[in-house]
Motif scaffolding. Structure first.
Motif, PDB file in Angstrom:
ATOM      1  N   LYS A 179       1.866  81.474 -25.567  1.00  0.00           N
ATOM      2  CA  LYS A 179       0.936  82.426 -26.189  1.00  0.00           C
ATOM      3  C   LYS A 179      -0.342  81.760 -26.692  1.00  0.00           C
ATOM      4  CE  LYS A 179       2.113  82.210 -31.067  1.00  0.00           C
ATOM      5  NZ  LYS A 179       1.298  81.052 -31.466  1.00  0.00           N
ATOM      6  N   ASP A 180      -0.277  80.453 -26.985  1.00  0.00           N
ATOM      7  CA  ASP A 180      -1.442  79.750 -27.515  1.00  0.00           C
ATOM      8  C   ASP A 180      -2.511  79.493 -26.458  1.00  0.00           C
ATOM      9  OD1 ASP A 180      -0.376  79.475 -30.157  1.00  0.00           O
ATOM     10  OD2 ASP A 180       0.974  77.943 -29.379  1.00  0.00           O
ATOM     11  N   ALA A 181      -2.176  79.729 -25.190  1.00  0.00           N
ATOM     12  CA  ALA A 181      -3.158  79.540 -24.123  1.00  0.00           C
ATOM     13  C   ALA A 181      -3.809  80.846 -23.703  1.00  0.00           C
ATOM     14  CB  ALA A 181      -2.484  78.899 -22.901  1.00  0.00           C
ATOM     15  N   ILE A 182      -3.353  81.978 -24.251  1.00  0.00           N
ATOM     16  CA  ILE A 182      -3.846  83.291 -23.835  1.00  0.00           C
ATOM     17  C   ILE A 182      -4.745  83.854 -24.930  1.00  0.00           C
ATOM     18  CG2 ILE A 182      -3.208  85.493 -22.813  1.00  0.00           C
ATOM     19  CD1 ILE A 182      -1.888  83.002 -21.498  1.00  0.00           C
ATOM     20  N   VAL A 183      -5.932  84.326 -24.547  1.00  0.00           N
ATOM     21  CA  VAL A 183      -6.870  84.854 -25.535  1.00  0.00           C
ATOM     22  C   VAL A 183      -7.374  86.220 -25.096  1.00  0.00           C
ATOM     23  CG1 VAL A 183      -7.621  82.578 -26.297  1.00  0.00           C
ATOM     24  CG2 VAL A 183      -8.890  83.726 -24.471  1.00  0.00           C
ATOM     25  N   GLN A 184      -7.731  87.022 -26.096  1.00  0.00           N
ATOM     26  CA  GLN A 184      -8.473  88.243 -25.812  1.00  0.00           C
ATOM     27  C   GLN A 184      -9.936  87.854 -25.677  1.00  0.00           C
ATOM     28  OE1 GLN A 184      -8.621  91.421 -28.822  1.00  0.00           O
ATOM     29  NE2 GLN A 184      -8.106  92.863 -27.181  1.00  0.00           N
ATOM     30  N   PHE A 185     -10.562  88.276 -24.585  1.00  0.00           N
ATOM     31  CA  PHE A 185     -11.918  87.842 -24.262  1.00  0.00           C
ATOM     32  C   PHE A 185     -12.898  89.001 -24.431  1.00  0.00           C
ATOM     33  CE2 PHE A 185     -15.440  87.250 -21.277  1.00  0.00           C
ATOM     34  CZ  PHE A 185     -15.836  85.946 -21.552  1.00  0.00           C
ATOM     35  N   ALA A 186     -13.889  88.797 -25.288  1.00  0.00           N
ATOM     36  CA  ALA A 186     -14.977  89.767 -25.485  1.00  0.00           C
ATOM     37  C   ALA A 186     -14.472  91.142 -25.881  1.00  0.00           C
ATOM     38  CB  ALA A 186     -15.841  89.855 -24.228  1.00  0.00           C
ATOM     39  N   GLY A 187     -13.293  91.210 -26.492  1.00  0.00           N
ATOM     40  CA  GLY A 187     -12.779  92.465 -27.035  1.00  0.00           C
ATOM     41  C   GLY A 187     -12.126  93.394 -26.052  1.00  0.00           C
ATOM     42  N   GLY A 188     -12.320  93.186 -24.727  1.00  0.00           N
ATOM     43  CA  GLY A 188     -11.781  94.149 -23.781  1.00  0.00           C
ATOM     44  C   GLY A 188     -11.116  93.560 -22.562  1.00  0.00           C
ATOM     45  N   CYS A 189     -11.002  92.243 -22.499  1.00  0.00           N
ATOM     46  CA  CYS A 189     -10.369  91.565 -21.366  1.00  0.00           C
ATOM     47  C   CYS A 189      -9.433  90.476 -21.885  1.00  0.00           C
ATOM     48  CB  CYS A 189     -11.420  90.943 -20.446  1.00  0.00           C
ATOM     49  SG  CYS A 189     -12.207  92.088 -19.287  1.00  0.00           S
ATOM     50  N   THR A 190      -8.857  89.756 -20.943  1.00  0.00           N
ATOM     51  CA  THR A 190      -7.978  88.633 -21.267  1.00  0.00           C
ATOM     52  C   THR A 190      -8.522  87.384 -20.580  1.00  0.00           C
ATOM     53  OG1 THR A 190      -6.063  90.118 -21.395  1.00  0.00           O
ATOM     54  CG2 THR A 190      -5.597  87.776 -21.170  1.00  0.00           C
ATOM     55  N   ALA A 191      -8.253  86.223 -21.152  1.00  0.00           N
ATOM     56  CA  ALA A 191      -8.618  84.950 -20.532  1.00  0.00           C
ATOM     57  C   ALA A 191      -7.536  83.943 -20.872  1.00  0.00           C
ATOM     58  CB  ALA A 191      -9.984  84.471 -21.026  1.00  0.00           C
ATOM     59  N   GLU A 192      -7.570  82.790 -20.189  1.00  0.00           N
ATOM     60  CA  GLU A 192      -6.563  81.761 -20.425  1.00  0.00           C
ATOM     61  C   GLU A 192      -7.228  80.398 -20.533  1.00  0.00           C
ATOM     62  OE1 GLU A 192      -6.084  84.092 -18.067  1.00  0.00           O
ATOM     63  OE2 GLU A 192      -7.166  83.162 -16.410  1.00  0.00           O
ATOM     64  N   MET A 193      -6.736  79.607 -21.466  1.00  0.00           N
ATOM     65  CA  MET A 193      -7.231  78.249 -21.642  1.00  0.00           C
ATOM     66  C   MET A 193      -6.618  77.369 -20.552  1.00  0.00           C
ATOM     67  SD  MET A 193      -8.976  79.125 -24.230  1.00  0.00           S
ATOM     68  CE  MET A 193      -9.780  77.530 -24.404  1.00  0.00           C
ATOM     69  N   VAL A 194      -7.479  76.582 -19.881  1.00  0.00           N
ATOM     70  CA  VAL A 194      -6.997  75.789 -18.752  1.00  0.00           C
ATOM     71  C   VAL A 194      -7.290  74.299 -18.898  1.00  0.00           C
ATOM     72  CG1 VAL A 194      -7.040  77.694 -17.093  1.00  0.00           C
ATOM     73  CG2 VAL A 194      -9.125  76.335 -17.465  1.00  0.00           C
ATOM     74  N   SER A 195      -7.865  73.903 -20.040  1.00  0.00           N
ATOM     75  CA  SER A 195      -8.068  72.472 -20.261  1.00  0.00           C
ATOM     76  C   SER A 195      -8.012  72.168 -21.750  1.00  0.00           C
ATOM     77  CB  SER A 195      -9.417  72.004 -19.682  1.00  0.00           C
ATOM     78  OG  SER A 195     -10.474  72.176 -20.614  1.00  0.00           O
ATOM     79  N   LYS A 196      -7.844  70.921 -22.051  1.00  0.00           N
ATOM     80  CA  LYS A 196      -7.812  70.487 -23.443  1.00  0.00           C
ATOM     81  C   LYS A 196      -9.215  70.410 -24.045  1.00  0.00           C
ATOM     82  CE  LYS A 196      -3.525  67.884 -22.822  1.00  0.00           C
ATOM     83  NZ  LYS A 196      -2.862  66.555 -22.860  1.00  0.00           N
ATOM     84  N   GLU A 197     -10.215  70.736 -23.239  1.00  0.00           N
ATOM     85  CA  GLU A 197     -11.603  70.729 -23.706  1.00  0.00           C
ATOM     86  C   GLU A 197     -12.160  72.146 -23.823  1.00  0.00           C
ATOM     87  OE1 GLU A 197     -14.178  67.459 -22.118  1.00  0.00           O
ATOM     88  OE2 GLU A 197     -12.509  67.192 -20.731  1.00  0.00           O
ATOM     89  N   GLY A 198     -11.289  73.104 -24.059  1.00  0.00           N
ATOM     90  CA  GLY A 198     -11.743  74.461 -24.343  1.00  0.00           C
ATOM     91  C   GLY A 198     -12.174  75.285 -23.162  1.00  0.00           C
ATOM     92  N   LEU A 199     -11.926  74.824 -21.941  1.00  0.00           N
ATOM     93  CA  LEU A 199     -12.318  75.564 -20.754  1.00  0.00           C
ATOM     94  C   LEU A 199     -11.394  76.768 -20.572  1.00  0.00           C
ATOM     95  CD1 LEU A 199     -14.586  74.847 -18.683  1.00  0.00           C
ATOM     96  CD2 LEU A 199     -12.753  74.116 -17.135  1.00  0.00           C
ATOM     97  N   LEU A 200     -11.977  77.902 -20.187  1.00  0.00           N
ATOM     98  CA  LEU A 200     -11.157  79.082 -19.936  1.00  0.00           C
ATOM     99  C   LEU A 200     -11.583  79.766 -18.654  1.00  0.00           C
ATOM    100  CD1 LEU A 200     -12.727  82.012 -20.559  1.00  0.00           C
ATOM    101  CD2 LEU A 200     -12.332  81.355 -22.923  1.00  0.00           C
ATOM    102  N   PHE A 201     -10.615  80.447 -18.033  1.00  0.00           N
ATOM    103  CA  PHE A 201     -10.866  81.297 -16.874  1.00  0.00           C
ATOM    104  C   PHE A 201     -10.693  82.752 -17.280  1.00  0.00           C
ATOM    105  CE2 PHE A 201      -9.205  77.964 -13.580  1.00  0.00           C
ATOM    106  CZ  PHE A 201     -10.385  77.248 -13.713  1.00  0.00           C
ATOM    107  N   THR A 202     -11.536  83.610 -16.749  1.00  0.00           N
ATOM    108  CA  THR A 202     -11.345  85.051 -16.853  1.00  0.00           C
ATOM    109  C   THR A 202     -11.918  85.665 -15.592  1.00  0.00           C
ATOM    110  OG1 THR A 202     -11.596  86.995 -18.288  1.00  0.00           O
ATOM    111  CG2 THR A 202     -13.510  85.547 -18.073  1.00  0.00           C
ATOM    112  N   ASN A 203     -11.953  86.974 -15.511  1.00  0.00           N
ATOM    113  CA  ASN A 203     -12.534  87.621 -14.331  1.00  0.00           C
ATOM    114  C   ASN A 203     -14.053  87.577 -14.360  1.00  0.00           C
ATOM    115  OD1 ASN A 203     -10.075  90.296 -14.135  1.00  0.00           O
ATOM    116  ND2 ASN A 203     -10.108  88.344 -13.079  1.00  0.00           N
ATOM    117  N   HIS A 204     -14.645  87.645 -13.193  1.00  0.00           N
ATOM    118  CA  HIS A 204     -16.098  87.786 -13.080  1.00  0.00           C
ATOM    119  C   HIS A 204     -16.540  89.087 -13.736  1.00  0.00           C
ATOM    120  CE1 HIS A 204     -19.825  89.027 -10.894  1.00  0.00           C
ATOM    121  NE2 HIS A 204     -20.127  87.747 -11.008  1.00  0.00           N
ATOM    122  N   HIS A 205     -15.777  90.161 -13.524  1.00  0.00           N
ATOM    123  CA  HIS A 205     -16.208  91.433 -14.109  1.00  0.00           C
ATOM    124  C   HIS A 205     -16.018  91.455 -15.626  1.00  0.00           C
ATOM    125  CE1 HIS A 205     -11.893  92.826 -13.569  1.00  0.00           C
ATOM    126  NE2 HIS A 205     -12.165  93.463 -14.687  1.00  0.00           N
TER     127      HIS A 205
END
Length: 712
Positions: A58-84
């Motif tokens: 659960k510590d790698a999953i974040v709510q992104f910009a209030g309406g999407c989801t994103a995931e942490m993929v590095s120890k340097e704060g990098l995250l992936f989410t959708n283009h949209h």
């Protein structure tokens, strides 16, 4: 004995929920379906998925910009989410001269990463069940006001107990229509920066035509980085901030997958109505959603007219248009799917069985009349609900009304100040004006105002309509707007420099906006008693439904809180009109780059492709990211249960390794927010190997790959 046999027959007639149906709260996993998940292929323990005391998934999953989801993929704060999901931020960071939305963007070093103003990410720290605490103070004989006062007081107390003096954001939510309550402790990070995005032609390949359709060929991802202060705490943007270190980041699998492989998604699904009655569904698809579809299509047409004429307008309205278009197609698809899938008849059958239980002597007093009361409630609020749908699209798209209302009271207060007061307020007023007029096309907004108010007047019943809007001259509202203080940023600033309280009081747009808002408040008061009864009857129905099925594990409707759904990589049933672009029907669980090239139409807004992409595909320069069968994957299907808000969610294998990003559903199951269709409901995901290939090969941003943990 006859009654006992009847009840037993009734209980056995319910089909147990499928294991992969449901959006589960993480604290429910161990209690409800942890064993099932292990059988399906999960290798993690419940503690490894959700833990308060230790690092967990659960510590790698974040709510992104209030309406999407994103995931942490590095120890340097990098995250992936959708283009949209990043679309609005990417558009806001773009200009005609520096068009990152059209051309893509890759920061080659951290100093080149672009601050995404207004974007935040939310980490869940912990959650807990407070149902017993709150329900102990409630009863069904209370009025809505009494109930609300008790609940609000408990919410406030729970928030104070867990916020640690403002360090955390605490949110308390009701579940099962107000029968249960949970609180969630969050930590919000506000310094988020754009790191990379493919061009729009890849990130939105297929456009509205392919939206909600399979097969898809969309490279729907973007890359951001979360920053913190020197101590790792949330902070406003500052050049001195450093990349934050998440408690957990997801390893990334390059192994690939096949049908039947375990797939798990954790994210923040927005809203479902799985326990909506047949009356509610009928209201939705016959009245509410048609209003939404008609009004949103009109708004899209107005925006498109001006976006096609000017690149700056296209960028300014890109995010708004994409959002409206997405829901427009979703709502129409839901109408079609409900009719095609016979959803209302299924709900009526379930309600008939519920009534068999509700009319038993021990249940009839409490539950016997609930469904009939709900039916009556819907008859009372039907026209009002239609008005709400036309009104919501008007508020969302006719910005002159929102601008006038938002600035009106501020400018009145400003005009009333003495000179010292005006000087003190002026920076705040100027900042507000800068914000609301950012990216506004006044001609577009004038036509939008005329069009949306005209549609409202034509479609909304007079007994529930806003008298202010109904009395307006819809053909000439733009003329009023252009003569208003709120016509342009310049006219608003002119008022700031020459404030006149009489002028602002007489402003025609402010009168329209204030009158409309006041009408909305009076309308809410008019229906207060009906809404009170409606809420109680919905709560009682779901309470009774759960009690009537003690053998069933119920999951709560989605409400933007973190959920887990599990299933498998899957195929869609054969459909005669589906073209697979080189993929055999039995292998239709994935798409590849050859399908993208097959769809390619040079110069087409939806199906154009960058020449660099075409060259790389022609060379088959796929490196370590191609599948072991030799193809370069783009998207794949799973049978996970998701909805809006899950966009950008990580799709993980049984070991918690990232294999893709969820981004869409399929048109055959657009009734999925109402009912889970075990045959048709699928999730469309972008393959993580396509994400990495695009970053490294297309974007030449291989330095980002070095941050990741790759599982080969």
């Amino acid at each position: 004995m006859k009654r006992i046999l009847l009840l037993l027959t009734f209980m056995l007639s319910f089909v147990q929920l499928r294991a992969d149906e449901g959006m589960w709260l993480l604290t429910m996993i161990k209690r409800l379906n942890g064993v099932d998940m292990q059988k399906e292929g999960l290798k993690l323990t419940a503690e490894e998925i959700y833990s308060v005391n230790h690092s967990s998934l659960k510590d790698a999953i974040v709510q992104f910009a209030g309406g999407c989801t994103a995931e942490m993929v590095s120890k340097e704060g990098l995250l992936f989410t959708n283009h949209h999901c990043g679309y609005g931020a990417i558009a806001a960071l773009s200009t005609p001269a520096n068009d990152h939305l059209t051309n893509g963007f890759w920061a080659m070093k951290k100093s080149e990463e672009l601050p995404a103003a207004g974007v935040n990410v939310r980490f869940m720290v912990r959650m807990d069940d407070v149902s017993k605490r709150i329900n102990a103070k409630l009863n069904n004989n209370m009025s809505a006001d009494e109930r609300k006062a008790i609940i609000d007081a408990e919410y406030k107390a729970i928030q104070a107990e867990n916020s640690e003096n403002g360090k955390y954001t605490v949110v308390v939510r009701d579940f099962f229509n107000g029968n249960e309550f949970y609180y969630f402790v969050y930590q919000d990070f506000k310094d988020v920066r754009l790191v990379g995005t493919p061009p729009n032609s890849l990130g939105k390949f297929g456009g509205d035509t392919d939206n909600w359709e399979w097969p898809r060929h969309t490279v729907d991802f973007s890359v951001f980085r979360v920053y913190a202060d020197a101590n790792g705490n949330p902070a406003e943007y500052s050049p001195s901030n450093v990349p934050m270190t998440p408690k957990h980041s997801l390893p990334i699998s390059l192994k690939g997958y096949k049908p039947g492989d375990f797939a798990m998604i954790v994210g923040f699904p927005g809203r479902t109505n799985r326990y909506l009655t047949s009356y509610g569904i009928s209201q939705m698809v016959n009245k509410d959603y048609p209003a939404w579809v008609e009004s949103s299509k009109l708004a899209m047409d107005v925006m498109k007219k001006y976006m096609d004429k000017d690149q700056a307008t296209k960028l300014d309205y890109a995010s708004q248009y994409a959002s409206v278009a997405n829901y427009w197609k979703n709502r129409q698809g839901t109408i079609d799917a409900v009719e095609k899938n016979n959803t209302i008849a299924e709900k009526k059958a379930l309600e008939d069985k519920f009534m068999t239980w509700a009319l038993l002597p021990e249940n009839v007093e409490t539950y016997g009349g609930v469904l009939e009361d709900l039916k009556a409630n819907y008859a009372q609020i039907s026209n009002r609900n239609v008005e709400r749908n036309y009104s919501s699209q008007l508020q969302r798209n006719a910005k002159y009304i929102t601008i006038s209302y938002q600035l009106g009271s501020l400018l009145k207060t400003y005009a009333d100040q003495d000179e010292a007061g005006k000087a003190a307020m002026k920076p705040k007023v100027i900042a507000a004006i800068d914000k609301v007029y950012d990216g506004i096309n006044t001609k577009l907004e004038g036509e939008m105002l005329n069009s949306m108010v005209n549609l409202y007047q034509q479609r909304v019943a007079k007994d529930v309509a806003s008298p202010t809007l109904m009395a307006a001259d819809a053909k000439n509202l733009s003329t009023l707007a252009f003569s208003s203080v709120f016509a342009t940023k310049e006219s608003a600033m002119n008022f700031v420099n020459n404030p006149d309280r009489l002028k602002i009081d007489a402003d025609p747009m402010l009168k329209l906006a204030d009158g409309y808002v006041n009408d909305q408040k009076l309308g809410a008061e008019k229906f207060a008693k009906v809404d009170e009864a409606f809420a109680k009857n919905n709560r009682m129905f779901l309470d009774g439904l759960r009690k009537s099925q003690p053998q069933t594990d119920f999951y709560p409707d989605a409400n933007s809180t973190m959920r887990l759904t599990y299933g498998h990589v899957a195929t869609l049933p054969e459909r005669s009109d589906r073209k697979y672009f080189g993929i055999s029907e039995k292998d239709n669980y994935y798409t590849d780059v050859t399908g993208m090239v097959a769809k390619y139409k040079k110069g087409d807004e939806e199906f154009d492709l960058p020449q660099r992409f075409l060259d790389l595909v022609k060379k088959k320069d796929f490196g370590r990211y191609k599948d072991k069968k030799g193809f370069m994957p783009v998207n794949f299907l799973s049978d996970n249960d998701i909805t809006g808000g899950n966009s950008g969610s990580p799709v993980m294998d049984g070991n918690g390794n990232l294999i893709g990003l969820a981004f869409d559903g399929n048109s055959e199951a657009l009734s999925g927010d109402i009912i889970f269709d075990k045959k048709w409901q699928k999730t469309i995901n972008v393959d993580i190997r396509m994400v990495l290939w695009t970053i490294e090969k297309y974007g030449n941003a291989g330095h980002l790959i070095s941050e990741l943990t790759l599982v080969k």
